[in-house]
Design an enzyme around this catalytic site. Structure first.
Site, PDB file in Angstrom:
ATOM      1  N   LYS A  34       0.851  -1.191   0.000  1.00  0.00           N
ATOM      2  CA  LYS A  34       0.000   0.000   0.000  1.00  0.00           C
ATOM      3  C   LYS A  34       0.890   1.246   0.000  1.00  0.00           C
ATOM      4  O   LYS A  34       1.825   1.352   0.786  1.00  0.00           O
ATOM      5  CB  LYS A  34      -0.901  -0.015   1.240  1.00  0.00           C
ATOM      6  CG  LYS A  34      -2.101   0.910   1.163  1.00  0.00           C
ATOM      7  CD  LYS A  34      -3.059   0.634   2.311  1.00  0.00           C
ATOM      8  CE  LYS A  34      -4.344   1.447   2.169  1.00  0.00           C
ATOM      9  NZ  LYS A  34      -5.318   1.144   3.241  1.00  0.00           N
ATOM     10  N   GLU A  68     -19.529  -4.882  10.950  1.00  0.00           N
ATOM     11  CA  GLU A  68     -20.454  -4.003  11.662  1.00  0.00           C
ATOM     12  C   GLU A  68     -21.538  -4.767  12.421  1.00  0.00           C
ATOM     13  O   GLU A  68     -21.920  -4.383  13.529  1.00  0.00           O
ATOM     14  CB  GLU A  68     -21.109  -3.022  10.674  1.00  0.00           C
ATOM     15  CG  GLU A  68     -20.154  -2.019  10.052  1.00  0.00           C
ATOM     16  CD  GLU A  68     -19.451  -2.535   8.816  1.00  0.00           C
ATOM     17  OE1 GLU A  68     -18.649  -1.783   8.225  1.00  0.00           O
ATOM     18  OE2 GLU A  68     -19.694  -3.709   8.426  1.00  0.00           O
ATOM     19  N   ARG A  76     -25.419  -1.139   7.844  1.00  0.00           N
ATOM     20  CA  ARG A  76     -25.125  -2.555   7.663  1.00  0.00           C
ATOM     21  C   ARG A  76     -25.472  -3.375   8.910  1.00  0.00           C
ATOM     22  O   ARG A  76     -25.438  -4.591   8.874  1.00  0.00           O
ATOM     23  CB  ARG A  76     -23.646  -2.730   7.316  1.00  0.00           C
ATOM     24  CG  ARG A  76     -23.174  -1.784   6.217  1.00  0.00           C
ATOM     25  CD  ARG A  76     -21.767  -2.062   5.782  1.00  0.00           C
ATOM     26  NE  ARG A  76     -21.742  -3.163   4.832  1.00  0.00           N
ATOM     27  CZ  ARG A  76     -20.619  -3.615   4.248  1.00  0.00           C
ATOM     28  NH1 ARG A  76     -19.460  -3.070   4.554  1.00  0.00           N
ATOM     29  NH2 ARG A  76     -20.677  -4.608   3.399  1.00  0.00           N
TER      30      ARG A  76
END
Length: 633
Positions: free
Chosen positions: A280, A367, A395
């Site tokens: 990344k 979540e 969610r």
């Protein structure tokens, strides 16, 4: 290389390795320069440059379906599909979206913004292809962080069961937004260091084929040896046991390694998981060195130093104010714990985690689990603080309803990024939470007018012991108001008058209070005196104040930076309908029945007519209409 001249990705098929390397360097330079001005998701995109180029070289988009999970790593894909010339408008009003967008390009075959959806979408596309007797490839790209989401695991289970042809790209950079957590992360860690299982497996198969056929027992034993090799070389063989052919790990920045394995995957029958290791932020040192997710998504920055160009803000960041107040209270109350679904940095919980490591839980991109875990903690007398963005709370709707509110548990939900969030656009606008929470029994829902009231609401929430309580707070910073040193509780369900007036009333809360006060000033200049009320408790309503206002019979306008359908204004109208016999002088202003795209928040509000000028005009017309009706009567 002038990237703005690219019209479609077909040109990459004819490039040799040196040309591909040059293209990758040009794209990285382009991203670093452009995002330093506009901001955006720089870390994820710098990490997938070679991977994205290789995908477009080996597959034929849009006939072959390249599906980006989350979508914050799709900038390179946008460049290769002819949108480099629009990058100066990235994430700006009427400009290029920061996520895949079907209206932008035929190459964007799936729109996203939330994690862990790509595999389910890919299964749907693959099923449609199979029904229609198609031959195209389906290639979802999912990160190691998104793979921990329950929906992704559900899809893996189904794909492995159906054995449909699909090439799943696991983009493994060891981070999602923040460092990953969980047992699956550990499994991937073992796979990264296990070496190349497939090359050894192929060699063993070659040897086995040379053994003369001497009976079923020998052949069966040989197969067991081959299968045992999996467990020797690849701990757990998680993906193979789910029905996938596992390839990797593959160097995601080596074109030869990428192309060889992609070609291998294309020839295989059934689902293949290609494990790609990427870095990344690759190619820009500040982003490469980031260990906590700061460079996942940023505002403008100085290329030379990596310093962020920060706007001057009078008040503290809302996320920091809330989390630090929770931390302050936790020092005196050992029952207070904090939970986040993979957003410790965004929710500014690093300080809490450092001070109370045993009372802090980052559950990953989960979540639903976060909400029900909070409920479980509450059953044992703990005081859980669930820090979650409004858009991600969507969610966990069933867990809020079934596990928290139905059981009337003492959970404090901090609804971060409530209201319009701007540049991230329609997938992230926090405008639906009032509508989907307001109808849940037992729940208290509130939003402060400023950061001082905000810290008092945190205390109110953590001391509340009658069930679940949620506080909305916006993205960005407070207004810089004087802060009280001593925290205090606010009586549940009470509003406050911010400006006295006798000609009408504006009921509002949170970020729209300045708009209401400005509209009142405009009306005052015309001799119209309007009252402004801080309706800080969205549920329960201050029915005593509403009864008083209804008895006065003056016009009332509700104002909210949230959807009108089922929102705060709807609650006021419902109460009026149930308590009054005659017509009710109430009108509403808020988010209309549409998704709000990306852009500067002020411009977005202006686009939908939510301005102080329009509010003042609405109230003036309302007062005039009511006056005219009385005269006619």
């Amino acid at each position: 290389m002038d990237l703005t001249q690219i019209k479609n990705p077909s040109f990459v098929k004819n490039l040799d390795k040196d040309q591909l390397t040059e293209l990758a360097a040009s794209i990285r330079k382009f991203l670093i320069e452009n995002l330093s001005v506009t901001g955006g998701h720089i870390g994820p995109n710098l990490g997938v440059v070679e991977l994205t180029i290789a995908l477009h070289k080996m597959f034929d988009s849009p006939e072959d379906k390249i599906i980006w999970d989350v979508g914050h790593q799709a900038y390179v894909h946008k460049i290769l599909t002819g949108r480099a010339g629009d990058f100066n408008t990235l994430r700006q009003f009427k400009g290029l979206s920061g996520f895949p967008k079907m209206l932008e390009s035929e190459h964007d075959v799936w729109e996203t913004g939330h994690s862990s959806t790509s595999l389910s979408a890919a299964m749907g596309m693959a099923a449609a292809r199979d029904i229609q007797k198609g031959k195209n490839y389906v290639i979802p790209i999912i990160g190691d962080g998104a793979l921990t989401g329950g929906m992704a695991l559900e899809a893996l289970n189904h794909i492995g069961h159906t054995q449909t042809n699909m090439t799943v790209i696991l983009n493994d950079n060891e981070m999602s937004i923040a460092p990953n957590v969980g047992a699956l992360h550990a499994v991937l860690g073992k796979l990264r260091t296990a070496g190349k299982y497939n090359s050894v497996k192929d060699e063993l198969e070659y040897i086995l084929k040379k053994i003369p056929a001497v009976g079923g027992k020998v052949a069966s034993a040989a197969e067991r040896v081959k299968d045992s090799l999996k467990y020797l070389l690849v701990s757990g063989v998680f993906f193979e046991e789910l029905g996938f052919t596992y390839l990797g790990p593959v160097d995601g920045h080596d074109f030869n390694d990428l192309e060889r394995n992609l070609q291998y995957a294309k020839k295989m029958e059934g689902p293949v998981l290609l494990h790609i290791i990427t870095k990344k932020g690759k190619g820009y040192r500040p982003a490469e060195d980031d260990k906590i997710g700061t460079w996942h998504g940023t505002g403008p920055y100085k290329i030379e130093t990596g310093d962020f160009v920060k706007s001057v803000s009078a008040g503290p960041a809302w996320s920091s104010l809330v989390s630090e107040t929770v931390r302050k209270i936790a020092r005196k109350d050992e029952r207070v714990v904090a939970i986040t679904p993979a957003m410790p940095v965004g929710s500014k919980l690093e300080g809490f985690a450092a001070e109370f490591p045993d009372r802090f839980f980052d559950v990953g991109i989960a979540e639903q689990h976060a909400a029900t875990m909070a409920a479980g903690l509450a059953t044992q007398g703990m005081k859980p603080f669930l820090a979650i963005y409004s858009t991600f709370l969507q969610r966990a709707y069933d867990q809020m309803l079934h596990d928290i509110t139905r059981q009337n548990l003492n959970v404090f939900i901090g609804i971060d990024r409530a209201g319009l969030v701007g540049a991230d656009g329609e997938t992230h606008q926090g405008v639906f939470d009032i509508a989907f929470l307001r109808h849940m029994p037992n729940l208290v829902l509130m939003m402060p007018k400023d950061e001082n009231e905000g810290q008092h609401m945190v205390k109110t929430a953590l001391e509340y012991d009658q069930g679940p309580i949620a506080m909305r707070y916006p993205r960005g910073n407070g207004i810089g108001i004087q802060m009280d040193e001593e925290l205090k509780t606010i009586p549940i369900g009470t509003w406050e008058v911010l400006r006295v007036g006798t000609d009408g009333t504006i009921l509002t809360f949170g970020t729209t209070i300045p708009m209401a006060l400005d509209a009142a000033e405009q009306l005052a200049a015309k001799g119209i005196n309007v009252q402004v009320v801080n309706a800080r408790f969205i549920k329960p309503l201050d029915t005593a104040m509403l009864d008083y206002l209804f008895a006065a019979g003056k016009p009332i306008i509700t104002l909210e930076e949230a959807v009108l359908a089922g929102g705060f204004g709807s609650a006021v109208i419902e109460y009026a309908h149930d308590t009054l016999k005659g017509p009710t002088p109430i009108r509403r202003m808020g988010i209309p029945d549409q998704f709000i795209e990306h852009g500067n928040v002020d411009k977005l509000l202006e686009e939908i007519g939510m301005t102080s000028e329009n509010l003042a005009r609405m109230m003036e017309d309302f007062i005039l209409e009511q006056k005219t009706e009385r005269e006619i009567v």
